[in-house]
Design a protein around this motif. Structure first.
Motif, short mmCIF file in Angstrom:
data_model
loop_
_atom_site.label_atom_id
_atom_site.label_comp_id
_atom_site.label_asym_id
_atom_site.label_seq_id
_atom_site.Cartn_x
_atom_site.Cartn_y
_atom_site.Cartn_z
N ASP A 17 70.25 67.96 64.14
CA ASP A 17 70.87 67.66 65.44
C ASP A 17 71.99 68.65 65.76
N THR A 18 72.75 69.07 64.75
CA THR A 18 73.83 70.03 65.00
C THR A 18 73.26 71.41 65.36
N LEU A 19 72.05 71.71 64.90
CA LEU A 19 71.44 73.01 65.17
C LEU A 19 70.75 73.08 66.52
N THR A 20 70.30 71.95 67.01
CA THR A 20 69.50 71.93 68.23
C THR A 20 70.21 71.29 69.41
N GLY A 21 71.44 70.89 69.23
CA GLY A 21 72.19 70.30 70.35
C GLY A 21 71.59 69.00 70.81
N SER A 22 71.36 68.91 72.09
CA SER A 22 70.89 67.64 72.65
C SER A 22 69.37 67.53 72.69
N ALA A 23 68.67 68.52 72.20
CA ALA A 23 67.21 68.48 72.23
C ALA A 23 66.70 67.30 71.39
N GLU A 24 65.80 66.54 71.96
CA GLU A 24 65.21 65.39 71.27
C GLU A 24 63.85 65.82 70.73
N PRO A 25 63.66 65.79 69.42
CA PRO A 25 62.39 66.27 68.87
C PRO A 25 61.27 65.24 68.96
N ARG A 26 60.07 65.76 68.96
CA ARG A 26 58.89 64.92 68.71
C ARG A 26 58.67 64.97 67.20
N LEU A 27 58.51 63.83 66.56
CA LEU A 27 58.29 63.79 65.12
C LEU A 27 56.81 63.57 64.85
N GLN A 28 56.24 64.41 64.01
CA GLN A 28 54.83 64.30 63.67
C GLN A 28 54.67 64.23 62.16
N PRO A 29 54.28 63.06 61.63
CA PRO A 29 54.05 62.98 60.19
C PRO A 29 52.79 63.76 59.79
N ILE A 30 52.88 64.46 58.68
CA ILE A 30 51.73 65.13 58.08
C ILE A 30 51.44 64.33 56.81
N PRO A 31 50.33 63.59 56.77
CA PRO A 31 50.07 62.70 55.63
C PRO A 31 50.08 63.44 54.29
N SER A 32 50.72 62.81 53.32
CA SER A 32 50.85 63.40 51.99
C SER A 32 49.53 63.38 51.25
N THR A 33 49.24 64.48 50.58
CA THR A 33 48.08 64.55 49.69
C THR A 33 48.56 64.55 48.24
N ARG A 34 49.85 64.36 48.02
CA ARG A 34 50.44 64.38 46.69
C ARG A 34 50.88 62.97 46.29
N PRO A 35 50.30 62.42 45.24
CA PRO A 35 50.75 61.09 44.78
C PRO A 35 52.25 61.10 44.47
N GLY A 36 52.93 60.07 44.94
CA GLY A 36 54.35 59.94 44.67
C GLY A 36 55.26 60.70 45.62
N LEU A 37 54.70 61.49 46.53
CA LEU A 37 55.53 62.21 47.51
C LEU A 37 55.27 61.65 48.90
N ASP A 38 56.36 61.44 49.63
CA ASP A 38 56.25 60.96 51.01
C ASP A 38 55.59 62.00 51.91
N ASP A 39 55.20 61.57 53.10
CA ASP A 39 54.65 62.49 54.10
C ASP A 39 55.67 63.58 54.42
N VAL A 40 55.17 64.71 54.90
CA VAL A 40 56.03 65.74 55.48
C VAL A 40 56.18 65.38 56.95
N ILE A 41 57.36 65.56 57.49
CA ILE A 41 57.60 65.33 58.91
C ILE A 41 57.81 66.69 59.57
N ALA A 42 57.04 66.94 60.62
CA ALA A 42 57.23 68.13 61.45
C ALA A 42 58.06 67.72 62.65
N PHE A 43 59.16 68.42 62.88
CA PHE A 43 60.03 68.21 64.04
C PHE A 43 59.63 69.26 65.07
N VAL A 44 59.31 68.83 66.28
CA VAL A 44 58.88 69.74 67.34
C VAL A 44 59.92 69.66 68.46
N TYR A 45 60.61 70.78 68.70
CA TYR A 45 61.64 70.85 69.74
C TYR A 45 61.12 71.73 70.87
N ALA A 46 60.79 71.13 72.01
CA ALA A 46 60.36 71.88 73.19
C ALA A 46 61.58 72.48 73.88
#
Length: 188
Positions: A17-46
């Motif tokens: 948030d400090t890097l992008t100011g007031s831009a509100e991101p779209r969050l897109q989970p990328i499902p994990s293929t690794r046991p024990g690791l959470d999904d990766v989240i892609a932040f998309v700032y238009a």
């Protein structure tokens, strides 16, 4: 009443948030293929850092381990002149697929294996310092555990990927090219 400390993820999100100011991101989970690791989240700032640009960031790469990481763990960043969110989703996909196997250190090149986006013939990424950020904004980010460092991902043509592998990332930076232009012709 005691308030719980922010989680590692919440601290990182607050830093974005400090890097992008007031831009509100779209969050897109990328499902994990690794046991024990959470999904990766892609932040998309238009329209970030300005209109007709797109910035993307990841969270989840730094949850893995890699023998080349000594205390600091990376997350990925991309800024391009485009409005296609596929650029941010592509680095999210790379973070999920390659976490634990690719160190994502400056000078690395990653063959995507096909055009990254319909608007471009680029098929690879080069890793270096992130565009548009000062060193204090992307190094040693305190998240309440191993610190995070943000690595920039730059779309490149396959001939450029090979050039970087042979001559190094510094030699590539010396060439005349627009680091935000995903429609540019190869410079080598």
């Amino acid at each position: 009443m005691l308030r719980a400390m922010p989680s590692r993820a919440e601290r990182y999100f607050a830093h974005l948030d400090t890097l992008t100011g007031s831009a509100e991101p779209r969050l897109q989970p990328i499902p994990s293929t690794r046991p024990g690791l959470d999904d990766v989240i892609a932040f998309v700032y238009a329209d970030e850092p300005e209109p007709r640009y797109l910035t993307g960031a990841t969270y989840g790469l730094s949850l893995a381990d890699h023998p080349d990481w000594h205390g600091v763990r990376p997350e990925l960043w991309i800024s391009v002149r485009s409005d296609d969110p596929v650029w941010a989703l592509a680095i999210g996909y790379l973070a999920e697929q390659l976490r634990g196997t690719c160190p994502f250190v400056y000078g690395d090149t990653i063959d995507f294996g096909q055009p990254i986006a319909p608007e471009s013939s680029m098929t690879a990424f080069a890793v270096s310092a992130p565009a548009g950020l000062d060193a204090h904004q992307y190094t040693l980010i305190d998240v309440g555990g191993p610190p995070i460092s943000i690595a920039g991902c730059y779309p490149v043509h396959d001939t450029e990927r090979k050039y970087i592998r042979e001559h190094g990332i510094d030699a590539f930076w010396q060439l005349d090219w627009d680091l935000y232009d995903v429609r540019r012709q190869p410079v080598v």
